[in-house]
Structure formats: structure tokens, C-alpha cells
Design a protein around this motif. Structure first.
Motif, PDB file in Angstrom:
ATOM      1  N   ASN A 126      16.230  17.062  40.995  1.00  0.00           N
ATOM      2  CA  ASN A 126      15.606  16.385  39.896  1.00  0.00           C
ATOM      3  C   ASN A 126      15.942  17.160  38.850  1.00  0.00           C
ATOM      4  OD1 ASN A 126      14.628  14.801  41.628  1.00  0.00           O
ATOM      5  ND2 ASN A 126      12.564  16.000  42.043  1.00  0.00           N
ATOM      6  N   ALA A 127      16.475  18.197  38.664  1.00  0.00           N
ATOM      7  CA  ALA A 127      16.708  18.975  37.617  1.00  0.00           C
ATOM      8  C   ALA A 127      18.164  18.811  36.902  1.00  0.00           C
ATOM      9  CB  ALA A 127      16.746  20.645  37.570  1.00  0.00           C
ATOM     10  N   LEU A 128      19.071  18.007  37.757  1.00  0.00           N
ATOM     11  CA  LEU A 128      20.387  17.974  37.103  1.00  0.00           C
ATOM     12  C   LEU A 128      20.414  16.640  36.131  1.00  0.00           C
ATOM     13  CD1 LEU A 128      22.345  18.267  40.482  1.00  0.00           C
ATOM     14  CD2 LEU A 128      22.496  19.777  38.332  1.00  0.00           C
ATOM     15  N   PRO A 129      21.500  16.668  35.151  1.00  0.00           N
ATOM     16  CA  PRO A 129      21.279  15.514  34.383  1.00  0.00           C
ATOM     17  C   PRO A 129      21.844  14.368  35.329  1.00  0.00           C
ATOM     18  CG  PRO A 129      22.640  17.415  33.595  1.00  0.00           C
ATOM     19  CD  PRO A 129      22.360  17.824  34.812  1.00  0.00           C
ATOM     20  N   VAL A 130      21.465  12.922  34.905  1.00  0.00           N
ATOM     21  CA  VAL A 130      21.478  11.853  35.670  1.00  0.00           C
ATOM     22  C   VAL A 130      22.592  10.729  34.804  1.00  0.00           C
ATOM     23  CG1 VAL A 130      20.475   9.773  36.770  1.00  0.00           C
ATOM     24  CG2 VAL A 130      19.216  11.881  36.271  1.00  0.00           C
ATOM     25  N   LEU A 131      23.477  10.365  35.644  1.00  0.00           N
ATOM     26  CA  LEU A 131      24.580   9.719  34.943  1.00  0.00           C
ATOM     27  C   LEU A 131      24.165   8.392  34.143  1.00  0.00           C
ATOM     28  CD1 LEU A 131      27.774   9.246  34.381  1.00  0.00           C
ATOM     29  CD2 LEU A 131      27.545   7.680  36.575  1.00  0.00           C
ATOM     30  N   ALA A 132      24.419   8.186  32.883  1.00  0.00           N
ATOM     31  CA  ALA A 132      24.041   7.132  32.114  1.00  0.00           C
ATOM     32  C   ALA A 132      22.274   7.083  31.806  1.00  0.00           C
ATOM     33  CB  ALA A 132      24.470   5.895  32.579  1.00  0.00           C
ATOM     34  N   VAL A 133      21.782   8.279  32.071  1.00  0.00           N
ATOM     35  CA  VAL A 133      20.314   8.442  31.915  1.00  0.00           C
ATOM     36  C   VAL A 133      19.722   9.367  30.993  1.00  0.00           C
ATOM     37  CG1 VAL A 133      18.128   8.385  32.976  1.00  0.00           C
ATOM     38  CG2 VAL A 133      19.993   7.132  33.984  1.00  0.00           C
ATOM     39  N   ASP A 134      20.062  10.640  31.038  1.00  0.00           N
ATOM     40  CA  ASP A 134      19.562  11.649  30.339  1.00  0.00           C
ATOM     41  C   ASP A 134      20.464  12.949  30.570  1.00  0.00           C
ATOM     42  OD1 ASP A 134      19.276  12.940  32.801  1.00  0.00           O
ATOM     43  OD2 ASP A 134      17.194  12.899  33.034  1.00  0.00           O
ATOM     44  N   GLY A 135      20.130  13.864  29.582  1.00  0.00           N
ATOM     45  CA  GLY A 135      20.991  15.074  29.443  1.00  0.00           C
ATOM     46  C   GLY A 135      22.316  14.928  29.101  1.00  0.00           C
ATOM     47  N   SER A 136      22.943  15.769  29.386  1.00  0.00           N
ATOM     48  CA  SER A 136      24.468  15.619  29.145  1.00  0.00           C
ATOM     49  C   SER A 136      25.283  14.718  29.474  1.00  0.00           C
ATOM     50  CB  SER A 136      25.105  17.190  29.421  1.00  0.00           C
ATOM     51  OG  SER A 136      24.799  17.454  30.878  1.00  0.00           O
ATOM     52  N   LEU A 137      24.577  13.902  30.463  1.00  0.00           N
ATOM     53  CA  LEU A 137      25.104  12.706  30.915  1.00  0.00           C
ATOM     54  C   LEU A 137      24.447  11.384  30.389  1.00  0.00           C
ATOM     55  CD1 LEU A 137      25.789  13.456  34.838  1.00  0.00           C
ATOM     56  CD2 LEU A 137      27.546  13.245  33.192  1.00  0.00           C
ATOM     57  N   GLY A 138      23.738  11.584  29.611  1.00  0.00           N
ATOM     58  CA  GLY A 138      23.104  10.430  29.025  1.00  0.00           C
ATOM     59  C   GLY A 138      23.895   9.365  28.420  1.00  0.00           C
ATOM     60  N   PHE A 139      24.892   9.795  27.490  1.00  0.00           N
ATOM     61  CA  PHE A 139      25.801   9.014  27.013  1.00  0.00           C
ATOM     62  C   PHE A 139      26.960   8.778  27.630  1.00  0.00           C
ATOM     63  CE2 PHE A 139      28.191  12.912  26.584  1.00  0.00           C
ATOM     64  CZ  PHE A 139      29.348  12.444  26.220  1.00  0.00           C
TER      65      PHE A 139
END
Length: 541
Positions: free
Chosen positions: A441-454
Motif C-alpha cells: 500500500n505504501a508504493l506509488p501506483v501507476l497512473a494514480v499517485d506518487g512518483s508514478l502518478g504522471f
């Protein structure tokens, strides 16, 4: 932006307007075990990667699906945080809190403490300064920890001094109305570690050890610009000499000093000068203000001054001056606290929330501190001794030999390397650990949030669009100079989990080393390509 950058970030996030989308990849049948799927190989063979080195390892349980250069040591950047954060999460549990107690020395008579108040730093990363009303931790995808490197940030809403204010009120509630002695910060939990040539990090934090400066465009050319800053404290004042520039003129914000060594001395200040055009549009965030930061290079001195101010605001008279060096000579012996009276305690955020904070935005100091907190539990109080403990622990607890990596800190700085085999082994072991769900749950999610949000380029191909939300992974970026002196992407890496279209749970790491860099689009291209690789794994397995 004229403000100098003292280090290249291991995490780099870009605005949607700068995205370069990965090329279309057609659907394919599931490839044979061990082979690199044709769609992925088409990405690896792009001209810009002609002289680069790729690694890719994909595991379905204990079955290797793709294995390319998985035993080769390559730069991984912030993918290293998988280890430091995962190890501490496993050791203490997601519900564990790092609590900050306050003790008094001396006795109380008629509300007067004839002694000192000692705040004992625990390594609490946020000290209540990121706590939302619902108890969760506030995290911005454009976090102020990268404001100077990225060029802007979005500030979180909670009061960054909330925890210190709570402690001050608790001191008053204990019956103390006057402190005739002094205020001391005990930051001896571990030896402060050097951070990127900026300062030595102790286990006490205030607003992530930065003062936020926010400039709002607008106004009449030549007039003072609208500038605010937080926190406000006599420990470090910020003076505004920024002027509004003519429309379409060049922004020239400057901060002096960026690293104010005077914190702990009366009159310490930084000055912001330059011009910001009246029609300036702050970059990246889509917000209305430009955010930059000044580093709090002496956190214990700053925290002491600020806590004195909070005590006074809570109705406690403090005889000692607010601004001075932290008087460590007044600290009791480390083993004396059992005999002292505890006045108050701030309960920290559960480490599962801290892990999300560190991994989502790639908070470097938080990852380094996580390694130190792991080491402290085993008697290691320096960065080097914490790394030495980790080497033993990785081999005995996690089954990863020292020859499989080279770690220099807890965050992935400098010459950090690891094999894809080591990264995927760690991810597999974490998936079997008691805190597997909290870690995932702590990892960035692809196309959703954090460093993978964009990272959304894969969506341009309809067959890959469903990968959004089904990839959780840590990014890692390291940009430096090549042997020829040119700017080079030393690494762009991505490691984590894919829940595939067919319902399989894959573990993977992909990384590329040695890509020439002419501009930021070269880097965003790699982000998008690696996102597309993860999306192909989602579709084809």
C-alpha cells in the motif's frame, strides 16, 4: 530559477504537459519463459538506448518469466528505499509509533519548575506536522522536499508545528506555569549523518527540516511581491525583497543564504530577492504560488527555539532566551530518564503511514532515517554501523548476499547499485512478510499517485490502459556526468508488483543505465517506457 541546486534528486516528477508517450505496442501471446517479450524488446532497442544497459527480471512466485542481465550490478537510485523502508516495516510493524517524550529535571513548587525541560528526540519523521483531521498522513505528489530541484511544490494543509504545540499544551496542563531553568533537545538517539553536502541530520525534525517560502504572482510592476513563509520562528526569519516584474519578464528569484549556518544565533535570517513577473505562471503544479525552501541546517537549535515559542504561546513562562544554541551540557545521562518525571509525550504516526510518506514521494531523509532507526534497535548509532548491520541482516533474514548490492546510505544516493535478482528477491520476501499489505500500500501506483502518478503514456494503446492502478512500484532516478563530462541518466529504475489481467501477482524490476541526457524529455521518455513495460507485463501474463 536562480536558486542553486546542491544535489540532483533521486526522484524526479514532471508535469503532464511535458510527457513524451511511449510508442504503441501491439498485443501478443504470452511469451515463453525467460524470453524478453517482443513488445518489451522493441522498447529496449529504441535508438536512444543504443549504448545503454538494461536489466529486467520478472518473477511469478518462484518461476522466472523474464531474465535479462539480472545478476549484473547496476545503478538503482531510489529503488534502494525498498530495502531500508521494508526492513524497518518488517522489524517494528506498521502500527509501531516513534514517540517523543518530555521529561523534567528538578522540582515544581507553585507551578514553577526549578529545573529543565528535556525533549527526547525519537526519530519521529513528522512530529504531528502532517496529520490530517482523520488521522492519516498528508502527502503531496509535488512535495516540498523536492521543491528546489523540481522548481515548485504544493504545500500540505496541516500545521507543521502541530505536534510541538500539543506538547507545549501538555506541559502547561501538567501544572507547570514557569520554567526557571532551560529547554534542551536530546538528539543523541543516533549520530547525525551527512545529507548531500547540506547538513548533518539528527533524529529531531521540524517541517521536514525546511522553511517553506511561497510567492504569489500578481500586483503592480515595481511593488513588493506577495511572499509568505512557514514556520514563523525567531530561529530563522525570512525577509522579502522580491519585486513584481513587468508582464512576460524573466523570473529571477534568489535566496541568500540557502543553508543558513546561523541558526541558534540571534538575528539569523535569509533574504529572498529578485523579481517575479506579474503574469507569472508557477510551473508544474497548476497552482497559484511558487514554493521554494530554506534548509534548517541546525534542527536541534531550531526545534529548541520554536518549542520555547510554543510553550510561551501555551501560557508557560520560560526564563531562558528563545534563541540560543541547544544547551546539550544540561542533558542528563542517557540512563537517567527512568528516574526522571515524564511530563508529556507526543505519539508518533504509525510507521505504516511513515512508510507511505517515504515511498510515495521518495523522501530521501526519511529513508536514511529509517535505516538509522533499524540500526538503533541493534546498537548501531552511525550510518556506517547501520549499513554493517543491514549487510548481516540482508544475508541472514532476507537471503541476499553482499555481492548482490552496494549501498552507501538508506535512500539510494550516489553510487548505489544492486542486481535485479537482489531487488526482486527482496520484493518477494516482503510479499511474504507479516507487513506485506502495508508495504504494498505504501508504493506509488501507476497512473494514480506518487512518483508514478504522471506515468500515463501506456494508456494511448487501448490494450494496455487497464494496467492503471494494477502496478505498484518504486521509482529510482540518478542523473550525473558521464566519463566524457556530458550529462547522463545514470539510471532510471522501477521495481515492484504487477497484478496482471489474468490475476497473477508478478514481482519485477526494470532498469536502464547510461542514457545520454539532452533535456528533461529524455528522462520523461524513460519513465513512460518503463511504465509501458510494466503495462505489457500486466496484459501479457
Amino acid at each position: 530559477m536562480q536558486k542553486s541546486t546542491r544535489y540532483l534528486p533521486l526522484l524526479t516528477i514532471f508535469s503532464a504537459s511535458s510527457l513524451i508517450f511511449a510508442s504503441s505496442v501491439s498485443a501478443a501471446p504470452a511469451p515463453r519463459a525467460g524470453a524478453v517479450p517482443a513488445g518489451i524488446r522493441a522498447i529496449l532497442n529504441k535508438p536512444q538506448y543504443r549504448n545503454a544497459v538494461w536489466t529486467l527480471r520478472v518473477m511469478d512466485g518462484n518461476t522466472p518469466l523474464v531474465d535479462l542481465n539480472s545478476q549484473r550490478l547496476l545503478y538503482i537510485g531510489s529503488v534502494r528505499k525498498i530495502f531500508s523502508v521494508g526492513e524497518l516495516l518488517d522489524a517494528v510493524g506498521s502500527a509501531h509509533t516513534f514517540n517523543t517524550p518530555i521529561y523534567r529535571t528538578g522540582s515544581i513548587s507553585n507551578g514553577v519548575l526549578r529545573g529543565n525541560i528535556v525533549l527526547v528526540a525519537s526519530g519521529d519523521l513528522t512530529m504531528g506536522g502532517r496529520t490530517n483531521p482523520d488521522g492519516t498522513l498528508a502527502v503531496s505528489d509535488w512535495d516540498h522536499n523536492e521543491a528546489d530541484s523540481l522548481g515548485n511544490a504544493v504545500l500540505t494543509k496541516p500545521n507543521p508545528l502541530a505536534g510541538y504545540a500539543e506538547l507545549a499544551r501538555a506541559v502547561r496542563a501538567s501544572g507547570i506555569t514557569r520554567i526557571a531553568g532551560n529547554i534542551v533537545i536530546d538528539d543523541r538517539l543516533f549520530k547525525p549523518f551527512p545529507f548531500r553536502g547540506q547538513f548533518d541530520v539528527p533524529p529531531i525534525f521540524v517541517n521536514d527540516d525546511v522553511v517553506d517560502i511561497a510567492v504569489r504572482p500578481g500586483g503592480t510592476p515595481g511593488s513588493p511581491a506577495n511572499l509568505t513563509y512557514r514556520p514563523h520562528s525567531a530561529a530563522l526569519r525570512v525577509y522579502n525583497k522580491v519585486r513584481v516584474g513587468a508582464p512576460a519578464s524573466k523570473e529571477s528569484l534568489q535566496i541568500d543564504p540557502e543553508l543558513p549556518s546561523c541558526i541558534g544565533s540571534f538575528g539569523c535570517a535569509s533574504t529572498v530577492s529578485g523579481t517575479v513577473p506579474s503574469d507569472f505562471k508557477p510551473p508544474l503544479t497548476g497552482g497559484r504560488q511558487l514554493v521554494q525552501t530554506v534548509r534548517i541546517v541546525h534542527p536541534a537549535n531550531y526545534a529548541r527555539t520554536m518549542f520555547v515559542e510554543q510553550l510561551r504561546a501555551a501560557g508557560v513562562r520560560v526564563d531562558a532566551p528563545a534563541v540560543q544554541q541547544n544547551p546539550v551540557r544540561l542533558l542528563p545521562a542517557r540512563n537517567a530518564y527512568a528516574r526522571l518525571h515524564r511530563v508529556a509525550q507526543l505519539v508518533g504516526m504509525p510507521y505504516g503511514q511513515d512508510a507511505k510518506f517515504v515511498l510515495k514521494i521518495s523522501y530521501n531523509i526519511g529513508a536514511d532515517t529509517s535505516l538509522m532507526l533499524l540500526g538503533v534497535q541493534h546498537g548501531a548509532r552511525t550510518m556506517q554501523s547501520a549499513l554493517a548491520f543491514e549487510r548481516r541482516d540482508l544475508q541472514t533474514r532476507w537471503g541476499i548476499a553482499p555481492t548482490q548490492y552496494h549501498f552507501v546510505d538508506g535512500s539510494g544516493g550516489g553510487e548505489t547499485t544492486a542486481t535485479a535478482a537482489a531487488v526482486t528477491t527482496m520484493l518477494q520476501e516482503l510479499a511474504r512478510s507479516r507487513e506485506s499489505q502495508a508495504f504494498t500500500n505504501a508504493l506509488p501506483v501507476l497512473a494514480v499517485d506518487g512518483s508514478l502518478g504522471f506515468v500515463t503514456g501506456f494508456k494511448r494503446q487501448r490494450s494496455l490502459a487497464g494496467a492503471a492502478g494494477n502496478v505498484r512500484a518504486k521509482t529510482g532516478t540518478y542523473v550525473g556526468k558521464s566519463a566524457s563530462g556530458r550529462l547522463e541518466i545514470k539510471t532510471q529504475a522501477l521495481g515492484g508488483y504487477v497484478t496482471t489481467k489474468r490475476g497473477h501477482r508478478l514481482t519485477f524490476e526494470v532498469a536502464v543505465n547510461g542514457v545520454p541526457m539532452n533535456d528533461l524529455e529524455d528522462l520523461t521518455n524513460i519513465f513512460q517506457d518503463e511504465g509501458t513495460i510494466a503495462a505489457i507485463l500486466w496484459r501479457d501474463y
